[in-house]
Motif scaffolding. Structure first.
Motif, short mmCIF file in Angstrom:
data_model
loop_
_atom_site.label_atom_id
_atom_site.label_comp_id
_atom_site.label_asym_id
_atom_site.label_seq_id
_atom_site.Cartn_x
_atom_site.Cartn_y
_atom_site.Cartn_z
N ASP A 1 3.98 44.89 -47.12
CA ASP A 1 5.02 45.04 -46.09
C ASP A 1 6.28 45.66 -46.70
O ASP A 1 6.88 46.57 -46.10
N PHE A 2 6.66 45.21 -47.88
CA PHE A 2 7.83 45.78 -48.55
C PHE A 2 7.60 47.26 -48.85
O PHE A 2 8.49 48.09 -48.65
N PHE A 3 6.40 47.58 -49.32
CA PHE A 3 6.06 48.97 -49.65
C PHE A 3 6.19 49.87 -48.42
O PHE A 3 6.82 50.94 -48.48
N ASN A 4 5.61 49.45 -47.31
CA ASN A 4 5.65 50.27 -46.09
C ASN A 4 7.09 50.49 -45.62
O ASN A 4 7.47 51.60 -45.22
N LYS A 5 7.90 49.45 -45.69
CA LYS A 5 9.29 49.58 -45.27
C LYS A 5 10.08 50.45 -46.26
O LYS A 5 10.95 51.22 -45.85
N TYR A 6 9.77 50.32 -47.52
CA TYR A 6 10.47 51.11 -48.55
C TYR A 6 10.20 52.60 -48.37
O TYR A 6 11.11 53.42 -48.43
N VAL A 7 8.94 52.94 -48.14
CA VAL A 7 8.57 54.35 -47.93
C VAL A 7 9.28 54.92 -46.71
O VAL A 7 9.79 56.05 -46.73
N ASP B 1 11.82 42.71 -57.71
CA ASP B 1 13.04 41.96 -57.37
C ASP B 1 12.99 41.39 -55.95
O ASP B 1 13.67 40.40 -55.66
N SER B 2 12.18 42.00 -55.07
CA SER B 2 12.25 41.67 -53.64
C SER B 2 11.06 40.87 -53.13
O SER B 2 11.09 40.43 -51.96
N THR B 3 10.01 40.71 -53.93
CA THR B 3 8.83 39.98 -53.46
C THR B 3 8.41 38.95 -54.51
O THR B 3 8.74 39.08 -55.68
N PRO B 4 7.65 37.93 -54.10
CA PRO B 4 7.16 36.94 -55.07
C PRO B 4 6.26 37.61 -56.11
O PRO B 4 5.61 38.62 -55.83
N VAL C 1 -1.96 33.70 -52.76
CA VAL C 1 -2.19 35.06 -53.27
C VAL C 1 -2.20 36.07 -52.11
O VAL C 1 -1.59 37.14 -52.19
N ASP C 2 -2.90 35.72 -51.02
CA ASP C 2 -2.94 36.61 -49.85
C ASP C 2 -1.54 36.82 -49.27
O ASP C 2 -1.19 37.93 -48.85
N SER C 3 -0.74 35.74 -49.25
CA SER C 3 0.61 35.84 -48.72
C SER C 3 1.47 36.78 -49.58
O SER C 3 2.22 37.60 -49.04
N ILE C 4 1.34 36.67 -50.89
CA ILE C 4 2.10 37.55 -51.78
C ILE C 4 1.69 39.00 -51.56
O ILE C 4 2.53 39.92 -51.51
N TYR C 5 0.37 39.22 -51.41
CA TYR C 5 -0.13 40.59 -51.18
C TYR C 5 0.44 41.17 -49.88
O TYR C 5 0.88 42.32 -49.84
N ARG C 6 0.46 40.37 -48.83
CA ARG C 6 1.00 40.85 -47.54
C ARG C 6 2.48 41.19 -47.68
O ARG C 6 2.96 42.20 -47.14
N LYS C 7 3.22 40.36 -48.41
CA LYS C 7 4.66 40.63 -48.58
C LYS C 7 4.89 41.90 -49.39
O LYS C 7 5.81 42.67 -49.11
N LYS C 8 4.04 42.14 -50.38
CA LYS C 8 4.19 43.35 -51.19
C LYS C 8 3.85 44.60 -50.38
O LYS C 8 4.55 45.62 -50.48
#
Length: 514
Positions: free
Chosen positions: A174-180, A144-147, A165-172
């Motif tokens: 980054d979201f993971f680290n903040k979520y944890v 829901d929160s990333t491309p 693709v690299d940009s999507i990976y970075r966003k995912k």
């Protein structure tokens, strides 16, 4: 929470008291208090009972080579449900889907041994609750929160595609680290699973560009799109495509952790990384030689468990391309599958190997009527079928050459193998049939005119609908150049032969045809 606990108590009591009660619409469940160690439970309530009727759970980490519903037992009582999942010993990624009259429910979550997920479907919303809800909700929150990769198509420039693709990976990540951090998640199993899952998904997306539009702007990737894209893009460029720069610094060691076999992304990335990166020969795609080269990479670099999966996957992928469906490859392929069975007598992929063998045993060596009736366009604008071409002359060996105006290796083969082709035509009575899979008729005609001195035969045609034609689908023409050799009875001798420029090997094959 009280409501959910109440339902759980009710389900346990009713389950224990009504062990023998049959439900004609649902599979009987085992007593909840008898759930075996390693079982995973999913418990929920709903205000939309139809959603329970069509509820499926797919295990993306399944031991099978194919995704399948992994619910072993379920019991529905009133507006509540209890589902039991196959025994698991490592974290698994599960996907839940269901639908009612006008609404679809979807969720993905990590399942850990002896864990339980509690959910509710209410007001057309799927909600995970309970003690570990933050972990269980992560993948749905990530989506829901990333491309999403599936909405990220290749648009004609492979390096621009890589950038997205690299940009999507970075966003995912980054979201993971903040979520944890935000939810104070400390589970090492959870963190390791997600980190590696994101990494392998990124590698796979780079190697398998998404080019096929389905519905709602969802795009799928094809196994052989990558090679075709590089051919098309770098046809007229002076610089060469640098695969290492494109993929980054990936190594064999990145794929040696056996515990990661429970990640669907790992298995997907492993197979394509071997095929397109770690195996560096220039043998024809999906040929016997290429198969053995890929198998050698697997045997040389990986331990038993990963070997067991990777070779089973190799066999399955080659079978999917039509390998083994010819006189020259069927015996070899059967022997390879038999050898696999001897090496791994208790393999979890035995069923898939048996199914492939059964298919090979039933293969018809002649092209079906649908393929023979494929419409072809001549240079003069006439329409005819492949079957009509075959009927023009009998008792000739035939070679079908699939090519396109944008394919440099195809054109190179046409040019450098001309004398050899002419010699085979005279000495071995070989008929060459050139079939272009171009989408643009004018580009095909223009390139054919440029190659006139090399293509001085009448058998030049454009395949109407190209790779989506009955002929293209039957032979799985998803990469070019591609050469199909047929004997004098129009039986397929090789459905993916070596290039004609490999004249010694090619001539040996032709001489062996009776």
């Amino acid at each position: 929470m009280k409501k959910i606990i109440f339902y759980i108590v009710i389900i346990i009591i009713v389950s224990n008291c009504n062990n023998n009660r049959n439900n004609s619409n649902h599979q009987n469940a085992k007593d909840i208090h008898n759930v075996k160690v390693g079982k995973f439970l999913i418990i929920g309530t709903t205000d939309d009972l139809r959603a329970f009727e069509y509820l499926n759970i797919i295990n993306f980490s399944s031991a099978s080579l194919k995704l399948k519903n992994c619910i072993t037992d379920r019991k529905i009582i009133g507006d509540s449900i209890v589902m039991e999942i196959d025994s698991i010993s490592e974290p698994q990624l599960l996907s839940l889907t269901s639908w009612s009259k006008d609404f679809k429910y979807r969720a993905a979550f990590i399942a850990k041994p002896n864990d339980t997920i509690i959910f509710e479907i209410k007001n057309k919303r799927f909600i995970i609750i309970g003690e570990k809800a933050d972990e269980h909700k992560f993948y749905s929150s990530l989506e829901d929160s990333t491309p999403n990769y599936k909405n990220n198509p290749y648009k004609g420039n492979i390096l621009e595609y890589k950038s997205r693709v690299d940009s999507i990976y970075r966003k995912k990540t980054d979201f993971f680290n903040k979520y944890v951090s935000r939810h104070n998640i400390t589970s090492k199993l959870f963190i390791d699973f997600v980190e590696s899952d994101l990494k392998y998904s990124h590698i796979y997306e780079l190697i398998i560009p998404r080019t096929k539009n389905t519905v709602d702007s969802v795009y799928l990737g094809g196994q052989d799109e990558f090679s075709t894209i590089i051919q098309k893009e770098y046809n007229s460029k002076e610089q060469l495509f640098n695969l290492k720069d494109y993929l980054g610094d990936i190594k064999i060691d990145d794929f040696k952790e056996e515990s990661h076999l429970n990640r669907f992304s790992f298995k997907s990335a492993l197979s394509v990384a071997i095929r397109y990166y770690f195996e560096t020969s220039d043998y024809p795609s999906y040929s016997k030689e290429k198969f053995l080269a890929e198998k050698a990479v697997i045997e040389h670099n990986f331990d038993e468990k990963i070997q067991e999966y990777a070779i089973a996957s190799l066999i399955t992928v080659y079978h999917g391309t039509g390998f083994g469906h010819s006189k020259k490859s069927v015996s070899f392929f059967k022997d390879e599958i038999s050898e696999y069975g001897k090496l791994y007598p208790d393999s979890q992929y035995t069923k898939e190997m048996e199914d492939i063998t059964e298919d090979l045993n039933s293969f018809e060596l002649k092209l079906p009527e649908s393929a023979l009736n494929t419409k072809l366009l001549s240079k003069h604008g006439d329409t005819l079928t492949l079957g009509e071409i075959f009927n023009r002359s009998n008792k000739r060996i035939r070679v079908i050459d699939f090519w396109a105006s944008w394919c440099p290796p195809c054109i190179s083969e046409i040019q450098k193998a001309q004398n050899f082709r002419d010699k085979l035509s005279v000495e071995n009575n070989v008929e060459w049939i050139y079939l272009s899979i171009d989408n643009d008729k004018d580009k095909w005609l223009k390139k054919s005119k440029e190659l006139e001195s090399y293509l001085n035969v009448r058998n030049q045609y454009l395949v109407i609908n190209g790779t989506n034609s009955p002929l293209g689908r039957h032979l799985n023409v998803s990469w070019i150049p591609r050469y199909i050799i047929l004997n004098k009875q129009n039986e397929i001798v090789l459905n993916n032969s070596p290039h004609p420029s490999d004249s010694i090997v090619f001539k040996r094959i032709i001489n062996s045809i009776e």
